[in-house]
Design a protein around this motif. Structure first.
Motif, PDB file in Angstrom:
ATOM      1  N   LEU A  10      -6.256  -9.259  -5.434  1.00 33.11           N
ATOM      2  CA  LEU A  10      -7.041  -8.248  -4.719  1.00 33.11           C
ATOM      3  C   LEU A  10      -6.351  -6.897  -4.826  1.00 33.11           C
ATOM      4  N   ILE A  11      -7.144  -5.879  -5.058  1.00 33.24           N
ATOM      5  CA  ILE A  11      -6.592  -4.529  -5.170  1.00 33.24           C
ATOM      6  C   ILE A  11      -7.282  -3.636  -4.135  1.00 33.24           C
ATOM      7  N   PRO A  12      -6.574  -3.215  -3.100  1.00 40.21           N
ATOM      8  CA  PRO A  12      -7.192  -2.362  -2.084  1.00 40.21           C
ATOM      9  C   PRO A  12      -7.755  -1.086  -2.698  1.00 40.21           C
ATOM     10  N   VAL A  31      -8.021   1.773  -1.483  1.00 39.75           N
ATOM     11  CA  VAL A  31      -7.209   2.965  -1.183  1.00 39.75           C
ATOM     12  C   VAL A  31      -6.343   3.371  -2.384  1.00 39.75           C
ATOM     13  N   ARG A  65      -6.823   3.270  -5.656  1.00 42.12           N
ATOM     14  CA  ARG A  65      -7.462   4.122  -6.660  1.00 42.12           C
ATOM     15  C   ARG A  65      -7.726   5.528  -6.104  1.00 42.12           C
ATOM     16  N   PRO A  72      -4.338  -3.238 -11.935  1.00 44.89           N
ATOM     17  CA  PRO A  72      -5.324  -4.066 -12.637  1.00 44.89           C
ATOM     18  C   PRO A  72      -4.734  -4.733 -13.883  1.00 44.89           C
ATOM     19  N   ILE A 115       1.810   1.982  -2.598  1.00 44.88           N
ATOM     20  CA  ILE A 115       0.661   2.010  -1.691  1.00 44.88           C
ATOM     21  C   ILE A 115       0.253   0.572  -1.334  1.00 44.88           C
TER      22      ILE A 115
END
Lengths: 453, 485, 126
Positions: free
Chosen positions: A81-83, A85, A87, A270, A341
């Motif tokens: 999972l990539i929050p 925020v 990007r 990613p 982050i």
């Protein structure tokens, strides 16, 4: 004419006059006639952004990204999972359109973020200091081997057979050109054979490289391996391929590592078909000044305000040239920011929870596979990847999974330690379960696989 | 301007806060309890903050406000090609179809990206005049290292393993000798001639049967084109050596000349310089390398190949130097480079180089006089000044740089190349308007006047930045590299 | 003008050597410290290490530059100067007062190859 170039034809005329030449061509007359390009570059007409996105869209349509389907591939790249925020923050052009922070007074943002990154990496790995990042895990590991060879003035490095094959290949390349001889340490039951390691470690060995969790997902006894390594005065290099495991596994530092290197892609970056990712390197204090690459340090400005600056630069190529600790110049700055982050948002609890969910899912899947008659290859403790045997060839499993809409695991044909190869016509698969996978997907994966044989 | 923000993320942390909600997986039961034996499990809690999402966003937003980027203003950092980073390229690289691909997916799942890689290699070949490219290297220096490994493998294959020396000019980038050393070579540094270019006699004296090759930047780091490149290439080749092209300054010559036509055997390009991909505050970049046909078998593998309409990753052959990184390259960066070349086209790239060179020569004319210009000839995309012509109170190049910060500019590169003692290296790129160039020149001239009339302004500068000059000696003498808590 | 002491031996790489019997003290010259600027870090070898003349025995770093320390004559390190290592500013303050390593000389004949004060002054004149 390009929308990216603001100089107008009338600007040009005035500028040429100021320079005192007739035309731009005169500015290129120092290029000898013989090598001056006569014809234009054959690259087609400039595209508008609309045309560009149309053409790129056609290419994009030919990709079937794993992130959009239930993905069971791991093996060095993790569908986590990539929050959102991340990007948004890394898209702030104050960050991404800045250069390496050579002028600290107007680069405190980048510098402080890297300082926070160094703190997080040093703490997660249990080491004293970390640098500002490396290209990727594999090249960081190769740099660690060179560091060990220089530090000990010894020429052989022992590499566990359970290391990621790409990382091993990169070590082999760097070693070949630095007169370092890599020697494999065999595996037993999917983990590094400690007896073999003991017998191979000698006074000529600069370092020992062990990955944990290893390529097959198993957790290595790093403390034991480090002890054996130190017995002969060599450096222990701990390699981490899935950085999320640091949340729950004994840290490389606590296990006795002298150098901790790895791949930080799991921290909010990613998969992007293999790059750009995020190599990291951390060391114990005595090796601080041997680190390659950029390092940010804390200091004060003329008014006594806390501020940050690139430091220990006398190690680096722009000062020491051929005597530098490494040739590395660019690193993965923006991806280090992504990781910072990510780690800030998840925090210690979130990180541990993501790791736990991955582990829970992996164990659930293993149990379901076993209930369906598939056999796990190894029985040792693992993180969130494991290998299991197939009753037929791997291609069949892959085709069935693909047809059912799953991105299957990695076929281990040719990648297993010699002793564990399944035998003719029989395959094995390495699967990974991240915190993204739901029970429904895990059950569906097992059903699809069962139907294949 | 924003006020200086003085909090580390750890210092705004408090218990009970979280910044990201993990979704329910539906897997019930504590399967992982006791899954890791105690002696292998983590005992301590890592130093990570506990912050809510808005607090994290505000923290990093405020950090960003402490930064200067190309989008904010002129960034004439010589040798770094700080050109505009097109926004559409960012959109392209963010497409899930590219960034969601797992590198172990079957080739049939990745035909779009493989084709893009194949095309990028072809386009770079056209721009540089090289036969084949590998997109693997992660940055310029990584390309250098890979290229020099190819040199070594080639000599070894030809029974010339004792060719162990790489020649570099004293004006070269520090990465050149550092990369050569990391590829296992000894370094021979040759002095530049009085006109700043390669000293042909010094080169002749340095060449012998131990020479593996020469590394050159052309135009060189002074921004001067090596006009005798044909002769240099012949000399190196007849001595049995190879030629390496450091592509850091490629932005000067696109569409005008190609390293392949100059006789170079291996070339790297910095996508984050020439091809507009962002520097990201230090990376990630990409440093594809191109080689002559004879050296193609030595490239790192795998290489993208095409058969009909299908693209494949071909494993490296026996002569390949092997892998230099995991998987295939900095794909996200390469997507942006592909977009840039497509949106510029052949004519656009030529115009970029032409304008970059025009801008540099124009600025050079405006600044010479009040600044010393050691090589007063037509330059390419950048030029080097040797500090102020006149100064009081011990003012030096560093002070000029710091004063420019007060006037709203990112300073040029200073004290490089090493052969110009008080170097101020200016590379305007094609990105700037005439108005910007004129205002910058005005600021530089104002600083030169201040250096004579009120040197203290320079010595005290910057005073308008969020922090003032930083004690670098303290940072190096008492290193504090992680938060002390 | 950098200070040069009459009684010392010098190398072309700006180390000095004070000889007392077969014991020597090695440091960097006033000229060298001036060129380096504020020294941030000095790395010295442990007692017992042996180096041939011309070999690198350590390194001196300032912020923007670094310089290898070369052995003026062959010898074995008897002692390193911890105080210089810990407080490198002492070398900036008086380069001849802060020796870096104390060595046992092996071959007094090697002294003939070193520079004396006049030759060293000449070398650093410009």
């Amino acid at each position: 004419m390009s929308v990216y170039i603001p100089i107008t034809p009338s600007d040009r005329a005035g500028m040429l006059e100021r320079i005192g030449v007739q035309s731009e061509a005169v500015l290129f007359e120092d290029i000898p006639e013989k090598i001056r390009l006569k014809e234009g570059l054959d690259l087609g007409k400039p595209m508008s952004e609309h045309e560009l996105m149309k053409e790129l869209g056609a290419l994009a349509a030919k990709n079937a990204p794993a992130s959009c389907r239930p993905c069971f591939l791991g093996a060095g790249a993790y569908d986590r999972l990539i929050p959102s925020v991340i990007r948004h923050m890394t898209s702030r052009s104050e960050f991404y359109t800045a250069y390496t922070p050579y002028q600290p007074e107007i680069s405190q943002g980048t510098l402080q973020a890297i300082f926070e990154f160094q703190t997080m990496i040093a703490s997660l790995t249990g080491m004293d200091v970390a640098n500002a990042s490396m290209y990727d895990g594999a090249s960081a590991c190769a740099e660690a081997v060179i560091m060990a060879a220089r530090q000990t003035r010894r020429g052989r490095v022992l590499v566990s057979e359970t290391l990621h094959p790409d990382t091993r290949r990169v070590i082999d390349t760097y070693a070949r050109f630095n007169s370092i001889e890599p020697v494999s340490v065999p595996a037993k039951q999917g983990v590094t054979d400690m007896e073999a390691l003991s017998s191979l470690v000698g006074d000529d060995v600069c370092g020992v490289v062990v990955q944990s969790p290893n390529f097959f997902g198993l957790i290595e006894d790093a403390a034991a391996a480090a002890d054996i390594t130190h017995g002969k005065g060599a450096l222990y290099i701990a390699y981490t391929s899935d950085a999320l495991s640091l949340a729950v596994l004994k840290s490389p530092g606590a296990s006795g590592a002298d150098i901790a290197v790895g791949e930080g892609q799991s921290f909010g970056i990613p998969m992007c078909y293999g790059g750009p990712w995020l190599g990291f390197m951390a060391v114990k204090a005595p090796l601080m000044r041997k680190l390659p690459g950029r390092i940010v340090g804390q200091s004060v400005d003329m008014d006594g305000k806390r501020s940050f600056v690139l430091t220990l630069q006398a190690r680096e190529q722009h000062i020491r040239r051929e005597k530098a600790t490494s040739n590395i110049c660019s690193n993965q700055g923006l991806n280090a920011l992504s990781a910072t982050i990510y780690l800030s948002l998840l925090g210690a609890d979130g990180l541990k929870e993501a790791a736990k969910r991955s582990m829970d899912g992996a164990r659930y899947l293993k149990a379901q596979l076993e209930a369906a008659g598939f056999k796990a290859l190894y029985s040792g403790p693992f993180f969130d990847e494991f290998a299991f045997a197939l009753p037929g060839d791997t291609a069949r499993a892959e085709a069935a999974l693909q047809a059912a809409g799953y991105v299957g695991g990695l076929a281990l044909d040719g990648l297993l330690p010699a002793a564990d190869a399944a035998g003719d016509g029989l395959g094995a698969m390495l699967v990974c379960v991240t915190e993204k996978r739901t029970r429904e997907e895990l059950d569906g994966f097992v059903s699809a696989l069962r139907a294949a044989y | 301007m924003a006020k200086h923000y003085d909090k580390l993320i750890f210092e705004i942390s408090s218990d009970g806060k979280e910044g990201y909600l993990l979704p329910d997986t539906g897997v019930e039961g504590d399967f992982s309890k006791d899954a890791i034996p105690e002696e292998l499990a983590r005992a301590d809690e890592p130093v990570l903050p506990r912050v809510s999402e808005p607090e994290a966003v505000r923290h990093f937003t405020r950090l960003s406000q402490e930064n200067y980027g190309v989008d904010g203003g002129f960034y004439p950092l010589g040798s770094c090609t700080m050109k505009y980073n097109p926004k559409i390229n960012e959109d392209a690289a963010a497409m899930e179809a590219f960034c969601g691909l797992h590198p172990c997916q079957p080739e049939s799942d990745a035909q779009g990206v493989l084709r893009l890689m194949y095309e990028l290699g072809e386009m770079l070949s056209e721009i540089t005049g090289m036969a084949q490219f590998s997109l693997q290297p992660a940055a310029g220096a990584h390309g250098e290292l890979s290229g020099l490994m190819i040199f070594k493998a080639w000599h070894e294959k030809n029974g010339q393993a004792d060719r162990k020396r790489i020649i570099v000019p004293d004006s070269s980038h520090g990465t050149n000798p550092a990369s050569a050393a990391e590829a296992g070579f000894e370094i021979v540094q040759i002095k530049s001639a009085a006109d700043g270019t390669v000293d042909i006699d010094a080169l002749a004296a340095a060449l012998d049967d131990k020479t593996a090759g020469l590394m050159l930047t052309n135009p060189n780091t002074l921004g001067l084109f090596e006009t005798r490149i044909g002769e240099i290439a012949d000399m190196v080749h007849s001595a049995g050596g190879l030629l390496y092209y450091d592509g850091a300054n490629m932005n000067a010559i696109m569409g005008y000349a190609r390293p392949g036509d100059m006789g170079f055997d291996v070339v790297h390009v910095n996508t984050h310089k020439t091809f507009s991909t962002p520097h990201g505050g230090g990376g990630p970049g990409a440093g594809p390398i191109g080689v002559s046909a004879a050296l193609a078998p030595y490239l790192p593998g795998p290489v993208v190949a095409r058969s009909g309409d299908f693209y494949t990753l071909e494993a490296a052959g026996e002569n390949s130097i092997g892998k230099v990184r995991s998987f295939y390259g900095s794909i996200g960066v390469l997507v942006r480079a592909w977009c840039y070349i497509k949106t510029m086209g052949g004519d656009g790239l030529k115009s970029a180089s032409e304008t970059a060179v025009l801008n540099a020569n124009y600025l050079k004319e405006l600044l010479k006089g009040k600044y010393k210009l050691p090589y007063d000839v037509v330059c390419k995309h950048e030029f080097v000044l040797d500090g102020l012509a006149e100064a009081q109170g011990g003012v030096r190049t560093l002070d000029v740089a710091k004063r420019l910060i007060d006037l709203g500019y990112h300073p040029p590169t200073i004290y490089f190349p090493l052969i110009v003692e008080n170097a101020i290296m200016i590379e305007p790129t094609e990105t700037e308007s005439l108005e910007t160039l004129d205002s910058f020149a005005e600021a530089m001239l104002r600083v030169a006047d201040e250096a004579v009339s009120c040197p203290d302004i320079l010595l005290e500068a910057p005073t308008t930045a969020l922090v003032r000059r930083i004690d670098e000696l303290k940072a190096a003498k008492e290193p504090v590299l992680v938060w002390q808590g | 003008m950098a200070k040069v002491l009459d009684e010392l031996y010098y190398t072309e790489d700006h180390e000095w050597l004070r000889v007392d019997g077969n014991v020597g003290f090695v440091g960097i010259t006033d000229f060298a410290q001036g060129h380096l600027g504020d020294i941030a870090y000095i790395e010295l070898p442990d007692a017992g290490s042996r180096f041939a003349a011309g070999e690198v025995f350590g390194v001196v770093e300032s912020i923007k530059t670094a310089s290898d320390l070369l052995m003026p004559v062959s010898g074995t390190v008897a002692e390193k100067n911890d105080s210089a290592e810990q407080s490198p500013e002492k070398v900036n303050a008086d380069a001849y007062d802060s020796w870096l390593i104390k060595i046992e000389l092996e071959d007094m004949g090697e002294l003939d190859k070193l520079l004396r004060a006049d030759a060293y002054t000449e070398l650093t004149k410009e």
